[in-house]
Design a protein around this motif. Structure first.
Motif, PDB file in Angstrom:
ATOM      1  N   PRO A 146       0.738  -1.282   0.075  1.00 53.43           N
ATOM      2  CA  PRO A 146       0.057   0.006   0.161  1.00 53.43           C
ATOM      3  C   PRO A 146       0.981   1.400   0.057  1.00 53.43           C
ATOM      4  O   PRO A 146       1.955   1.273   0.591  1.00 53.43           O
ATOM      5  CB  PRO A 146      -0.756  -0.148   1.293  1.00 53.43           C
ATOM      6  CG  PRO A 146      -1.002  -1.704   1.462  1.00 53.43           C
ATOM      7  CD  PRO A 146       0.717  -2.015   1.222  1.00 53.43           C
ATOM      8  N   GLY A 147       0.489   2.297  -0.796  1.00 52.29           N
ATOM      9  CA  GLY A 147       1.160   3.561  -0.692  1.00 52.29           C
ATOM     10  C   GLY A 147       0.597   4.382   0.452  1.00 52.29           C
ATOM     11  O   GLY A 147      -0.137   3.957   1.547  1.00 52.29           O
ATOM     12  N   GLN A 150      -3.713   3.016  -1.343  1.00 52.61           N
ATOM     13  CA  GLN A 150      -3.966   2.516  -2.543  1.00 52.61           C
ATOM     14  C   GLN A 150      -2.764   1.445  -2.807  1.00 52.61           C
ATOM     15  O   GLN A 150      -1.761   1.776  -2.608  1.00 52.61           O
ATOM     16  CB  GLN A 150      -4.020   3.604  -3.538  1.00 52.61           C
ATOM     17  CG  GLN A 150      -4.655   3.023  -4.863  1.00 52.61           C
ATOM     18  CD  GLN A 150      -4.896   4.228  -5.880  1.00 52.61           C
ATOM     19  OE1 GLN A 150      -4.061   4.708  -6.549  1.00 52.61           O
ATOM     20  NE2 GLN A 150      -6.109   4.691  -5.905  1.00 52.61           N
ATOM     21  N   ARG A 151      -2.936   0.292  -3.407  1.00 50.00           N
ATOM     22  CA  ARG A 151      -2.034  -0.798  -3.839  1.00 50.00           C
ATOM     23  C   ARG A 151      -2.351  -0.994  -4.930  1.00 50.00           C
ATOM     24  O   ARG A 151      -3.267  -0.893  -5.933  1.00 50.00           O
ATOM     25  CB  ARG A 151      -2.199  -1.859  -3.017  1.00 50.00           C
ATOM     26  CG  ARG A 151      -3.695  -2.529  -3.033  1.00 50.00           C
ATOM     27  CD  ARG A 151      -3.815  -3.805  -1.897  1.00 50.00           C
ATOM     28  NE  ARG A 151      -5.079  -4.044  -1.935  1.00 50.00           N
ATOM     29  CZ  ARG A 151      -5.733  -4.952  -2.430  1.00 50.00           C
ATOM     30  NH1 ARG A 151      -5.177  -5.632  -3.356  1.00 50.00           N
ATOM     31  NH2 ARG A 151      -6.961  -5.376  -2.456  1.00 50.00           N
ATOM     32  N   SER A 152      -1.248  -1.580  -5.625  1.00 49.03           N
ATOM     33  CA  SER A 152      -1.360  -1.796  -7.329  1.00 49.03           C
ATOM     34  C   SER A 152      -1.268  -3.506  -7.414  1.00 49.03           C
ATOM     35  O   SER A 152      -0.884  -4.232  -6.553  1.00 49.03           O
ATOM     36  CB  SER A 152      -0.120  -1.511  -7.917  1.00 49.03           C
ATOM     37  OG  SER A 152       1.245  -1.693  -7.464  1.00 49.03           O
ATOM     38  N   VAL A 153      -2.042  -4.001  -8.269  1.00 49.43           N
ATOM     39  CA  VAL A 153      -1.964  -5.351  -8.755  1.00 49.43           C
ATOM     40  C   VAL A 153      -1.468  -5.527 -10.148  1.00 49.43           C
ATOM     41  O   VAL A 153      -2.227  -4.821 -11.219  1.00 49.43           O
ATOM     42  CB  VAL A 153      -3.287  -5.917  -8.716  1.00 49.43           C
ATOM     43  CG1 VAL A 153      -3.504  -7.577  -8.981  1.00 49.43           C
ATOM     44  CG2 VAL A 153      -3.898  -5.720  -7.138  1.00 49.43           C
ATOM     45  N   LEU A 177      -2.453  -3.467 -15.424  1.00 53.41           N
ATOM     46  CA  LEU A 177      -2.147  -2.953 -14.194  1.00 53.41           C
ATOM     47  C   LEU A 177      -3.376  -2.361 -13.441  1.00 53.41           C
ATOM     48  O   LEU A 177      -3.896  -1.396 -14.116  1.00 53.41           O
ATOM     49  CB  LEU A 177      -1.078  -1.776 -14.310  1.00 53.41           C
ATOM     50  CG  LEU A 177      -0.376  -0.998 -13.290  1.00 53.41           C
ATOM     51  CD1 LEU A 177       0.162  -1.884 -12.197  1.00 53.41           C
ATOM     52  CD2 LEU A 177       0.493  -0.020 -13.603  1.00 53.41           C
ATOM     53  N   SER A 178      -3.769  -2.697 -12.079  1.00 56.44           N
ATOM     54  CA  SER A 178      -4.961  -2.139 -11.646  1.00 56.44           C
ATOM     55  C   SER A 178      -4.357  -1.620 -10.134  1.00 56.44           C
ATOM     56  O   SER A 178      -3.379  -1.909  -9.741  1.00 56.44           O
ATOM     57  CB  SER A 178      -5.706  -3.322 -11.113  1.00 56.44           C
ATOM     58  OG  SER A 178      -6.118  -4.180 -12.349  1.00 56.44           O
ATOM     59  N   PHE A 179      -5.273  -0.429 -10.177  1.00 51.62           N
ATOM     60  CA  PHE A 179      -4.825   0.134  -8.668  1.00 51.62           C
ATOM     61  C   PHE A 179      -6.233   0.233  -7.874  1.00 51.62           C
ATOM     62  O   PHE A 179      -7.161   0.554  -8.136  1.00 51.62           O
ATOM     63  CB  PHE A 179      -4.668   1.808  -9.092  1.00 51.62           C
ATOM     64  CG  PHE A 179      -3.247   2.176  -9.787  1.00 51.62           C
ATOM     65  CD1 PHE A 179      -2.163   2.064  -9.135  1.00 51.62           C
ATOM     66  CD2 PHE A 179      -3.240   1.893 -11.127  1.00 51.62           C
ATOM     67  CE1 PHE A 179      -0.961   2.268  -9.727  1.00 51.62           C
ATOM     68  CE2 PHE A 179      -2.055   2.163 -12.163  1.00 51.62           C
ATOM     69  CZ  PHE A 179      -1.148   2.266 -11.179  1.00 51.62           C
ATOM     70  N   VAL A 180      -5.834  -0.050  -6.665  1.00 52.50           N
ATOM     71  CA  VAL A 180      -7.083  -0.542  -5.649  1.00 52.50           C
ATOM     72  C   VAL A 180      -7.165   0.229  -4.461  1.00 52.50           C
ATOM     73  O   VAL A 180      -6.176   0.133  -3.896  1.00 52.50           O
ATOM     74  CB  VAL A 180      -7.230  -2.066  -5.369  1.00 52.50           C
ATOM     75  CG1 VAL A 180      -8.527  -2.403  -4.569  1.00 52.50           C
ATOM     76  CG2 VAL A 180      -7.123  -3.125  -6.680  1.00 52.50           C
TER      77      VAL A 180
END
Length: 221
Positions: free
Chosen positions: A26-27, A31-34, A45-48
């Motif tokens: 997590p930033g 938010q985290r990236s997948v 590239l997904s940002f959740v």
């Protein structure tokens, strides 16, 4: 003879389906990236957000690029690579306006996916809605701004399906109309005076009853 680019696209998409997602930490905003990366030129590239809702997705299929952002919609672009397939050595040149042909090719490439990866399902649904909008508009280039907001996507995908995305027409204002002030009923002055008189009468009656009770108690004792 089949089109070599179509064969490359098919191989890239199949490799993307088989790629294991890599989840980043997590930033500062939670938010985290997948990241789904294939060796055949496909990448997702997904940002959740902290609640598990997908906020942004970037899909690369060979030399074409699609970006979806919550509340913004879909954008397209062209990918320029220096003889390598990895994203660090590629440059994305965004289109001034979404190119319907790119969206249709991406939607067709993913339309047969039947797996349970929530992130691939999400971009598949977004592109399918964009394709439907293009068909209904006669291919005029109008692209839906954003599908209805998706439900939270867990880190370990369950068997249930996610909810559909949140429809905000492109260019439409997201501000809700101001709430109307609460209208209170008018007070009748005659009724108000009558209520005051009745209240005073009740107090007098209660006072007399109390005095009579005290007198009766004194007389009995």
């Amino acid at each position: 003879m089949s089109d070599p680019s179509a064969e490359r696209l098919k191989a890239a998409v199949l490799a993307l389906y088989q790629a294991r997602p890599v989840e980043g930490p997590p930033g500062d905003d939670g938010q985290r990236s997948v990241w789904h990366l294939s060796t055949q030129g496909a990448e997702l590239l997904s940002f959740v957000d902290p609640e598990g809702r997908v906020q942004r997705q970037e899909l690369t299929l060979l030399d074409e690029h699609c970006v979806w952002s919550s509340g913004v919609g879909l954008r397209t672009g062209r990918v320029e690579q220096d003889g390598a397939a990895r994203a660090e050595t590629s440059v994305v040149h965004p289109d001034a306006q979404p190119v319907p042909a790119r969206l249709l090719r991406a939607a067709l490439a993913l339309e047969h996916y039947q797996g349970d990866d929530r992130y691939i399902q999400h971009i598949q649904r977004v592109l399918a809605l964009a394709r439907q909008g293009l068909v209904l508009s006669g291919g005029s280039g109008a692209v839906p701004a954003a599908p209805t907001a998706p439900a939270p996507v867990p880190s370990t995908p369950p068997a249930s399906n996610t909810a559909a995305p949140a429809a905000t027409p492109q260019g439409a204002s997201a501000e809700a109309p101001p709430p109307r002030p609460l209208q209170l009923p008018a007070v009748d002055p005659v009724m108000l005076r009558r209520q005051k008189t009745e209240g005073l009468t009740m107090l007098i009656v209660l006072g007399l009853a109390l005095l009579f009770s005290v007198f009766l108690l004194y007389w009995l004792l």
